[in-house]
Design an enzyme around this catalytic site. Structure first.
Site, PDB file in Angstrom:
ATOM      1  N   HIS A  55     -20.974 -19.187   4.056  1.00 19.52           N
ATOM      2  CA  HIS A  55     -19.816 -18.104   4.051  1.00 19.52           C
ATOM      3  C   HIS A  55     -20.521 -17.019   5.092  1.00 19.52           C
ATOM      4  O   HIS A  55     -21.241 -17.074   5.750  1.00 19.52           O
ATOM      5  CB  HIS A  55     -19.518 -17.267   2.713  1.00 19.52           C
ATOM      6  CG  HIS A  55     -20.687 -16.654   1.984  1.00 19.52           C
ATOM      7  ND1 HIS A  55     -21.728 -17.183   1.637  1.00 19.52           N
ATOM      8  CD2 HIS A  55     -20.726 -15.364   1.648  1.00 19.52           C
ATOM      9  CE1 HIS A  55     -22.627 -16.456   1.139  1.00 19.52           C
ATOM     10  NE2 HIS A  55     -21.963 -15.215   1.061  1.00 19.52           N
ATOM     11  N   HIS A  57     -21.002 -13.616   5.340  1.00 20.98           N
ATOM     12  CA  HIS A  57     -21.634 -12.361   4.973  1.00 20.98           C
ATOM     13  C   HIS A  57     -22.826 -12.446   5.911  1.00 20.98           C
ATOM     14  O   HIS A  57     -23.511 -13.343   6.364  1.00 20.98           O
ATOM     15  CB  HIS A  57     -22.106 -12.383   3.537  1.00 20.98           C
ATOM     16  CG  HIS A  57     -20.919 -11.958   2.778  1.00 20.98           C
ATOM     17  ND1 HIS A  57     -21.126 -12.045   1.150  1.00 20.98           N
ATOM     18  CD2 HIS A  57     -19.773 -11.198   2.786  1.00 20.98           C
ATOM     19  CE1 HIS A  57     -19.765 -11.603   0.601  1.00 20.98           C
ATOM     20  NE2 HIS A  57     -18.978 -11.301   1.430  1.00 20.98           N
ATOM     21  N   ASP A  59     -26.021 -11.645   5.325  1.00 23.55           N
ATOM     22  CA  ASP A  59     -27.262 -12.210   5.212  1.00 23.55           C
ATOM     23  C   ASP A  59     -27.120 -13.607   5.281  1.00 23.55           C
ATOM     24  O   ASP A  59     -28.229 -14.324   4.712  1.00 23.55           O
ATOM     25  CB  ASP A  59     -27.687 -11.422   3.883  1.00 23.55           C
ATOM     26  CG  ASP A  59     -26.666 -11.923   2.624  1.00 23.55           C
ATOM     27  OD1 ASP A  59     -25.582 -11.518   2.895  1.00 23.55           O
ATOM     28  OD2 ASP A  59     -27.194 -12.372   1.560  1.00 23.55           O
ATOM     29  N   HIS A  60     -25.957 -14.319   5.680  1.00 22.58           N
ATOM     30  CA  HIS A  60     -25.906 -15.846   5.658  1.00 22.58           C
ATOM     31  C   HIS A  60     -25.644 -16.129   7.113  1.00 22.58           C
ATOM     32  O   HIS A  60     -25.976 -17.448   7.312  1.00 22.58           O
ATOM     33  CB  HIS A  60     -24.970 -16.241   4.609  1.00 22.58           C
ATOM     34  CG  HIS A  60     -25.435 -15.837   3.353  1.00 22.58           C
ATOM     35  ND1 HIS A  60     -25.779 -16.859   2.324  1.00 22.58           N
ATOM     36  CD2 HIS A  60     -25.086 -14.634   2.497  1.00 22.58           C
ATOM     37  CE1 HIS A  60     -26.064 -16.301   1.292  1.00 22.58           C
ATOM     38  NE2 HIS A  60     -25.656 -14.875   1.305  1.00 22.58           N
ATOM     39  N   HIS A 113     -16.573 -15.779  -4.148  1.00 24.05           N
ATOM     40  CA  HIS A 113     -17.343 -14.775  -3.528  1.00 24.05           C
ATOM     41  C   HIS A 113     -16.644 -14.220  -2.174  1.00 24.05           C
ATOM     42  O   HIS A 113     -16.534 -12.932  -1.847  1.00 24.05           O
ATOM     43  CB  HIS A 113     -18.498 -15.380  -3.173  1.00 24.05           C
ATOM     44  CG  HIS A 113     -19.798 -14.378  -2.882  1.00 24.05           C
ATOM     45  ND1 HIS A 113     -20.288 -13.299  -3.397  1.00 24.05           N
ATOM     46  CD2 HIS A 113     -20.141 -14.546  -1.571  1.00 24.05           C
ATOM     47  CE1 HIS A 113     -20.998 -12.938  -2.559  1.00 24.05           C
ATOM     48  NE2 HIS A 113     -21.033 -13.559  -1.682  1.00 24.05           N
ATOM     49  N   ASP A 132     -23.632 -18.384  -2.337  1.00 25.73           N
ATOM     50  CA  ASP A 132     -23.437 -17.226  -3.106  1.00 25.73           C
ATOM     51  C   ASP A 132     -22.396 -17.676  -4.187  1.00 25.73           C
ATOM     52  O   ASP A 132     -21.736 -16.656  -4.717  1.00 25.73           O
ATOM     53  CB  ASP A 132     -23.231 -15.959  -2.447  1.00 25.73           C
ATOM     54  CG  ASP A 132     -24.427 -15.325  -1.807  1.00 25.73           C
ATOM     55  OD1 ASP A 132     -25.592 -15.859  -1.877  1.00 25.73           O
ATOM     56  OD2 ASP A 132     -24.187 -14.382  -1.228  1.00 25.73           O
ATOM     57  N   HIS A 170     -30.172 -16.492  -3.379  1.00 23.39           N
ATOM     58  CA  HIS A 170     -30.572 -15.270  -3.923  1.00 23.39           C
ATOM     59  C   HIS A 170     -31.575 -15.516  -5.050  1.00 23.39           C
ATOM     60  O   HIS A 170     -31.263 -16.100  -5.787  1.00 23.39           O
ATOM     61  CB  HIS A 170     -29.633 -14.017  -4.158  1.00 23.39           C
ATOM     62  CG  HIS A 170     -28.893 -13.426  -2.988  1.00 23.39           C
ATOM     63  ND1 HIS A 170     -29.540 -12.601  -2.223  1.00 23.39           N
ATOM     64  CD2 HIS A 170     -27.669 -14.013  -2.371  1.00 23.39           C
ATOM     65  CE1 HIS A 170     -28.577 -12.251  -1.292  1.00 23.39           C
ATOM     66  NE2 HIS A 170     -27.480 -13.325  -1.208  1.00 23.39           N
TER      67      HIS A 170
HETATM   68 FE    FE Z   1     -25.911 -13.194   0.032  1.00 21.59          FE
HETATM   69 ZN    ZN Z   2     -22.522 -13.422   0.356  1.00 20.27          ZN
END
Ligand code: FE
Ligand code: ZN
Length: 254
Positions: A55, A57, A59-60, A113, A132, A170
């Site tokens: 996805h 985001h 942090d991805h 998400h 996530d 995570h």
């Molecule tokens: Fe994340």
């Molecule tokens: Zn995320």
């Protein structure tokens, strides 16, 4: 057999390098931390052929550009998140197949998400990278979708082979445990898993990956149909999706 290298990244993320020794192909599930990923590749003498994003985001997908710069790798990204992930070489959606060398992974669309979120399932290897969407004893926050999107997404995950090893993005397990106990306090499997989790975290060990079977028995977000949970929430007559929505809301306020 494929090899998975799990990399702690940022504060609580995991990155994953997936390697096929047969064809010497390596892909990175998401791109949470470029320095960590580059070092792991160099240490193993692997070169990166592709990033598979779950996805959009940061942090991805935040490391995509720098990894492409260094390795000239391809980006495979979810069609539904495409407008937030620039320069994808291949956009994929539900039911598509992607390949690590000659090894197939199935793409499943799991909105909730984010609306485009996808997961990658190596069906023959019983390995799933779920980003996530699902966490050990938890699930992703509903940033873009609602229970109406997320509950069917979780049901897709629940339908995988129970022995599937789940790699989520995570290390939230200890926090999720504290909440799970409030929803399902008398579940002996949860209590036993809780003890294992505490021991692992006290010794700085990872709780990821875990088997789907373990989570089906203990993760309250997957157990909306469970009579004891329904009784605890006073929701005996509600639909599974309504029970899930209530649990998600309680977690948001926990
Ligand atoms: Fe994340
Ligand atoms: Zn995320």
């Amino acid at each position: 057999m494929i090899e998975v290298m799990q990399l702690p990244c940022l504060s609580d993320n995991y990155g994953f390098l997936v390697h096929d020794p047969e064809t010497k192909t390596t892909i990175s599930i998401d791109s949470p931390d470029v320095a960590v990923i580059n070092k792991a590749l160099e240490d193993r003498n692997w070169s990166l052929s592709a990033i598979w994003n779950t996805h959009h985001h940061f942090d991805h997908a935040g490391g995509n550009a720098a990894l492409v710069e260094r390795w000239n790798c391809k980006i495979i990204a979810p069609k539904g998140d495409a407008k937030f992930i620039p320069n994808a070489d291949q956009l994929v959606s539900d039911g598509d197949e992607v390949y690590l060398g000659g090894i197939m992974a199935k793409v499943l669309h799991t909105p909730g998400h984010t609306m485009g979120h996808i997961i990658y399932v190596f069906e023959n290897e019983n390995i799933a990278f779920v980003g996530d969407t699902l966490f050990a004893l938890g699930c992703g926050r509903l940033f873009e979708g609602g229970p109406k999107e997320m509950w069917p997404s979780l049901q897709k995950v629940m339908a995988l082979a129970p022995q599937t090893m789940i790699y989520c993005a995570h290390e939230y397990t200890a926090d999720n445990l504290r909440f799970a106990i409030t929803i399902d306090p008398d579940n002996p499997r949860l209590i036993a898993r809780g003890r294992e989790i505490k021991t692992k975290r006290e010794n700085d060990q990872w709780t990821i990956p875990f088997t789907l079977a373990e989570d089906l028995a203990t993760n309250p977000f997957l157990r909306a149909a469970d009579p004891a949970i329904r009784e605890n929430l006073q929701m005996q007559e509600a639909s599974d999706q309504e029970v899930f929505a209530e649990i998600r809301q309680r977690k948001d306020n926990f």
